[in-house]
Write an enzyme that holds these catalytic residues in place. Structure first.
Site, short mmCIF file in Angstrom:
data_model
loop_
_atom_site.label_atom_id
_atom_site.label_comp_id
_atom_site.label_asym_id
_atom_site.label_seq_id
_atom_site.Cartn_x
_atom_site.Cartn_y
_atom_site.Cartn_z
N ASP A 131 40.41 33.80 3.78
CA ASP A 131 41.11 32.91 2.86
C ASP A 131 41.10 33.51 1.46
OD1 ASP A 131 41.42 31.08 4.91
OD2 ASP A 131 39.99 29.62 4.13
N ARG A 182 48.76 35.52 5.68
CA ARG A 182 49.10 34.09 5.58
C ARG A 182 49.70 33.91 4.18
NH1 ARG A 182 44.21 30.54 5.18
NH2 ARG A 182 44.11 30.53 7.45
P1 FAD Z 1 53.42 20.82 -1.30
O1 FAD Z 1 54.61 20.68 -2.20
O2 FAD Z 1 52.09 20.69 -1.92
O3 FAD Z 1 53.49 19.81 -0.11
C1 FAD Z 1 54.68 19.58 0.62
C2 FAD Z 1 54.53 18.24 1.32
O4 FAD Z 1 53.43 18.29 2.24
C3 FAD Z 1 54.19 17.09 0.38
O5 FAD Z 1 55.32 16.53 -0.19
C4 FAD Z 1 53.50 16.13 1.34
O6 FAD Z 1 54.43 15.47 2.13
C5 FAD Z 1 52.71 17.07 2.22
N1 FAD Z 1 51.33 17.33 1.74
C6 FAD Z 1 50.88 18.47 1.15
N2 FAD Z 1 49.56 18.37 0.92
C7 FAD Z 1 49.17 17.14 1.33
C8 FAD Z 1 47.93 16.47 1.37
N3 FAD Z 1 46.80 17.03 0.95
N4 FAD Z 1 47.90 15.20 1.90
C9 FAD Z 1 49.02 14.61 2.37
N5 FAD Z 1 50.23 15.23 2.35
C10 FAD Z 1 50.31 16.47 1.85
N6 FAD Z 1 45.60 27.87 -0.55
C11 FAD Z 1 44.89 28.85 -1.13
O7 FAD Z 1 44.88 28.95 -2.36
N7 FAD Z 1 44.16 29.73 -0.36
C12 FAD Z 1 44.16 29.69 1.00
O8 FAD Z 1 43.50 30.52 1.64
C13 FAD Z 1 44.93 28.67 1.64
N8 FAD Z 1 44.96 28.56 2.98
C14 FAD Z 1 45.81 27.65 3.55
C15 FAD Z 1 45.94 27.58 4.94
C16 FAD Z 1 46.87 26.77 5.53
C17 FAD Z 1 47.02 26.76 7.00
C18 FAD Z 1 47.73 25.94 4.71
C19 FAD Z 1 48.80 25.10 5.32
C20 FAD Z 1 47.56 25.94 3.35
C21 FAD Z 1 46.60 26.77 2.74
N9 FAD Z 1 46.41 26.77 1.37
C22 FAD Z 1 45.65 27.76 0.80
C23 FAD Z 1 46.92 25.65 0.54
C24 FAD Z 1 48.30 25.94 -0.01
O9 FAD Z 1 48.19 26.95 -0.98
C25 FAD Z 1 48.90 24.69 -0.64
O10 FAD Z 1 48.10 24.26 -1.66
C26 FAD Z 1 49.11 23.54 0.35
O11 FAD Z 1 49.57 24.02 1.57
C27 FAD Z 1 50.16 22.55 -0.17
O12 FAD Z 1 51.35 23.22 -0.45
P2 FAD Z 1 52.69 23.04 0.40
O13 FAD Z 1 53.31 24.39 0.51
O14 FAD Z 1 52.43 22.34 1.66
O15 FAD Z 1 53.63 22.24 -0.60
#
Ligand code: FAD
Length: 313
Positions: A131, A182
């Site tokens: 990560d 990722r």
């Molecule tokens: P967003 O605009 O945040 O979300 C899109 C939609 O998803 C929102 O409108 C809502 O409907 C839903 N949603 C998002 N989050 C939530 C929540 N917590 N609760 C409820 N609904 C929600 N980040 C890092 O910095 N380092 C990493 O190593 C890392 N690993 C990841 C691994 C995976 C498998 C995933 C999916 C994410 C990871 N992330 C990591 C987090 C990522 O960077 C984002 O912060 C997170 O995925 C939210 O961004 P989004 O692209 O889904 O967009």
């Protein structure tokens, strides 16, 4: 009042206040994002998801390691997790954070422990995702990855964050290694000099990076719940003629499981399943991102008030 994105001002205020919330509340509200307190509970969750045709990656929670013994114990726990997954014929895929393996003590210590875990995974035919944490750790994390690859480790991948201005340079610098990446937006709050602050810019960066990575022949785990980005990704995959062996979608446990199940009909979808008792920091980050956080808090508070009224009766 709700904004165009459907997120009310009250939700935003509550989201900003999450860092001030007491541990008990954060843990309780964060429970849907966590696969279990113990390995056994998490394995049960992985098994359920497998039955729904969803792949998984298991992450052992814990980011504030104190002392080398704790880092060594975390590496041992990961190896035990891999063994347990192999025994039960579950997906041999884990995610780890360098801080959980001792990078806060020294990156040499973390490298040794992570190498041990990657070697163990390789023996079983498994895969380890490192990560990405906050921007101060990116150089060291990518150096660690290069170091592992130079030692012939192949079943290991990295995470790149589209919000960081530097990421396109990292993609180009790593191109020769054709890293398994990722791609995500990035969760850590960063200064404008380091990271984009505009939501649309972060999205545009995500789509651009995905295209460059796929064109370079990298396997990409597309880690987002953002419908616009998913549609963009599907179009890019189609346009570039990328087969199922070139990408997968990834989703966090407890977030948009409807979308994950829908995508899983035609694509590999992997769910990130964190487990363990040290869930505070992880839950805090998830709650900060939850668009319905205020509703959650209000419901939880009402439930508790209701319970205490009941006790006084
Ligand atoms: P967003 O605009 O945040 O979300 C899109 C939609 O998803 C929102 O409108 C809502 O409907 C839903 N949603 C998002 N989050 C939530 C929540 N917590 N609760 C409820 N609904 C929600 N980040 C890092 O910095 N380092 C990493 O190593 C890392 N690993 C990841 C691994 C995976 C498998 C995933 C999916 C994410 C990871 N992330 C990591 C987090 C990522 O960077 C984002 O912060 C997170 O995925 C939210 O961004 P989004 O692209 O889904 O967009």
């Amino acid at each position: 009042m709700a904004t165009a994105a459907g997120i009310g001002i009250f939700d935003r205020v509550v989201a900003r206040a999450v860092p001030l919330a007491p541990g008990l509340i954060v843990r309780r509200l964060g429970a849907p994002y966590v696969g279990g307190m113990t390995l056994d509970e998490a394995l049960g969750r992985v098994d359920d998801l497998k039955r729904d045709r969803l792949a998984t990656t298991l992450d052992l929670l814990g980011e504030s390691i104190e002392g080398d013994k704790a880092a060594a114990d975390a590496a041992d726990a990961y190896l035990a997790t891999l063994d347990a997954l192999a025994t039960r014929a579950l997906p041999l895929n884990i995610s780890l954070k360098p801080s959980g393996l001792g990078s806060g003590l020294s990156w040499d210590v973390a490298t040794q422990h992570i190498d041990r875990v990657v070697a163990g995974a390789e023996e079983l035919g498994g895969f380890v995702r490192i990560d990405m944490e906050d921007s101060s750790t990116v150089d060291a994390t990518l150096d660690l990855y290069r170091d592992l690859r130079s030692r012939g480790r192949k079943r290991v991948g990295i995470v790149l964050q589209s919000r960081l201005w530097r990421t396109i340079d990292d993609v180009l610098a790593l191109a020769k290694l054709r890293p398994n990446v990722r791609l995500c937006k990035g969760i850590y709050l960063e200064r404008p000099q380091i990271a984009m602050q505009d939501r649309d810019a972060i999205r545009a960066s995500f789509s651009m990076l995905l295209r460059v990575l796929l064109k370079n022949g990298s396997y990409v785990a597309i880690a987002t719940h953002d419908e616009q980005l998913i549609v963009d990704a599907l179009a890019t995959i189609q346009e570039l003629g990328i087969g199922g062996d070139g990408y997968e979608f990834q989703s966090l446990l407890g977030v948009r499981s409807d979308l994950a199940r829908l995508l899983a009909r035609n694509h590999t979808v992997r769910i990130y399943v964190p487990y363990g008792s040290d869930s505070f920091a992880y839950s805090q980050r998830r709650l900060r991102e939850n668009p319905q956080i205020a509703g959650y808090v209000a419901r939880d508070t009402l439930r508790r008030v209701g319970r205490s009224v009941h006790l006084f009766k």
